[in-house]
Design an enzyme around this catalytic site. Structure first.
Site, PDB file in Angstrom:
ATOM      1  N   CYS A   1       0.846  -1.189   0.000  1.00 37.30           N
ATOM      2  CA  CYS A   1       0.000   0.000   0.000  1.00 37.30           C
ATOM      3  C   CYS A   1       0.886   1.246   0.000  1.00 37.30           C
ATOM      4  CB  CYS A   1      -0.927  -0.004   1.218  1.00 37.30           C
ATOM      5  SG  CYS A   1      -0.073   0.182   2.787  1.00 37.30           S
TER       6      CYS A   1
ATOM      7  N   HIS B   1       5.105  -5.835   8.504  1.00 36.62           N
ATOM      8  CA  HIS B   1       4.983  -7.246   8.888  1.00 36.62           C
ATOM      9  C   HIS B   1       5.473  -8.152   7.757  1.00 36.62           C
ATOM     10  CE1 HIS B   1       2.720  -6.207  12.431  1.00 36.62           C
ATOM     11  NE2 HIS B   1       1.771  -5.631  11.726  1.00 36.62           N
TER      12      HIS B   1
ATOM     13  N   HIS C   1       3.086   1.987  11.079  1.00 35.09           N
ATOM     14  CA  HIS C   1       1.993   1.909  12.045  1.00 35.09           C
ATOM     15  C   HIS C   1       1.908   3.122  12.956  1.00 35.09           C
ATOM     16  CE1 HIS C   1       2.763  -2.538  11.487  1.00 35.09           C
ATOM     17  NE2 HIS C   1       1.487  -2.418  11.176  1.00 35.09           N
TER      18      HIS C   1
ATOM     19  N   CYS D   1       2.399   6.166   8.257  1.00 36.71           N
ATOM     20  CA  CYS D   1       1.531   6.317   7.097  1.00 36.71           C
ATOM     21  C   CYS D   1       0.673   7.570   7.261  1.00 36.71           C
ATOM     22  CB  CYS D   1       0.642   5.088   6.979  1.00 36.71           C
ATOM     23  SG  CYS D   1      -0.657   5.244   5.737  1.00 36.71           S
TER      24      CYS D   1
ATOM     25  N   HIS E   1      -1.804  -4.529  18.992  1.00 34.55           N
ATOM     26  CA  HIS E   1      -1.215  -4.311  17.670  1.00 34.55           C
ATOM     27  C   HIS E   1      -0.563  -2.927  17.659  1.00 34.55           C
ATOM     28  CE1 HIS E   1      -0.927  -3.366  13.399  1.00 34.55           C
ATOM     29  NE2 HIS E   1      -0.903  -4.671  13.202  1.00 34.55           N
TER      30      HIS E   1
ATOM     31  N   GLU F   1      -0.271  -0.531  15.522  1.00 35.89           N
ATOM     32  CA  GLU F   1      -1.070   0.583  14.998  1.00 35.89           C
ATOM     33  C   GLU F   1      -2.158   0.983  15.989  1.00 35.89           C
ATOM     34  OE1 GLU F   1      -3.718   1.695  11.055  1.00 35.89           O
ATOM     35  OE2 GLU F   1      -2.148   0.177  10.909  1.00 35.89           O
TER      36      GLU F   1
END
Length: 181
Positions: A30, A61, A93, A115, A143, A145
């Site tokens: 992405c 990842h 993240h 991002c 996680h 993010e």
């Protein structure tokens, strides 16, 4: 490349409803991940430089990409103590704001590769907190993010694994359950 995937024993009538599966000739990342990779490679030490460059946690990842970054001179730091000098790259993240503050206080060069879409979520969470809302983050607890978002979402923020996990809760931090009756 396009392939039709069908059962060879299928009848003619079955063939009319067979699913076509398209296989992409190229796969990629992405926008936010590609941006982070580009930033990491741009920060990598050039031949003959002894500058230390680390990502704070795996940039993405993908262990193959992490290995390729290592070969390019970009190491992996699990925490700021593992990156005692040089440059630290914040992964796609994002992180809690205190991590960037601490890195700068330690005189590390910070390359924030968060991002831009994740940053928008950080800004939105901060705005909602300022407006008096309690933020619920739908995601996987722990996680990176999600943890980064929580760092921007105020002390009353909560993580839920899915929207269905939200039963009855109030979103204005100053409200009590009595206010919502």
């Amino acid at each position: 490349m396009s392939e039709n995937v069908t059962n060879t024993a299928a009848t003619a009538s079955d063939q009319a409803t067979a699913t076509t599966i398209e296989i992409a000739a190229h796969a990629g990342t992405c926008y936010g991940v590609q941006r982070a990779l580009d930033m990491a490679l741009a920060a990598a030490p050039q031949a003959g430089e002894s500058t230390q460059v680390h990502t704070l946690g795996p940039l993405i990842h993908n262990p193959i990409v992490v290995s390729e970054l290592s070969e390019a001179g970009v190491g992996l730091a699990e925490n700021l103590d593992d990156a005692s000098s040089g440059t630290v790259i914040i992964r796609a993240h994002g992180v809690v704001p205190q991590v960037i503050d601490t890195a700068r206080k330690r005189d590390l060069n910070v390359v924030d590769a968060t991002c831009p879409y994740v940053k928008k979520v950080h800004v939105a969470a901060e705005r909602l907190v300022r407006e008096g809302y309690r933020v619920l983050v739908v995601g996987e607890p722990g996680h990176p993010e999600v943890e980064g978002i929580l760092g921007h979402a105020g002390k009353d923020a909560q993580v839920v694994s899915c929207a269905a996990a939200v039963s009855y809760t109030h979103l204005r931090a100053h409200e009590t359950s009595q206010d919502l009756v």
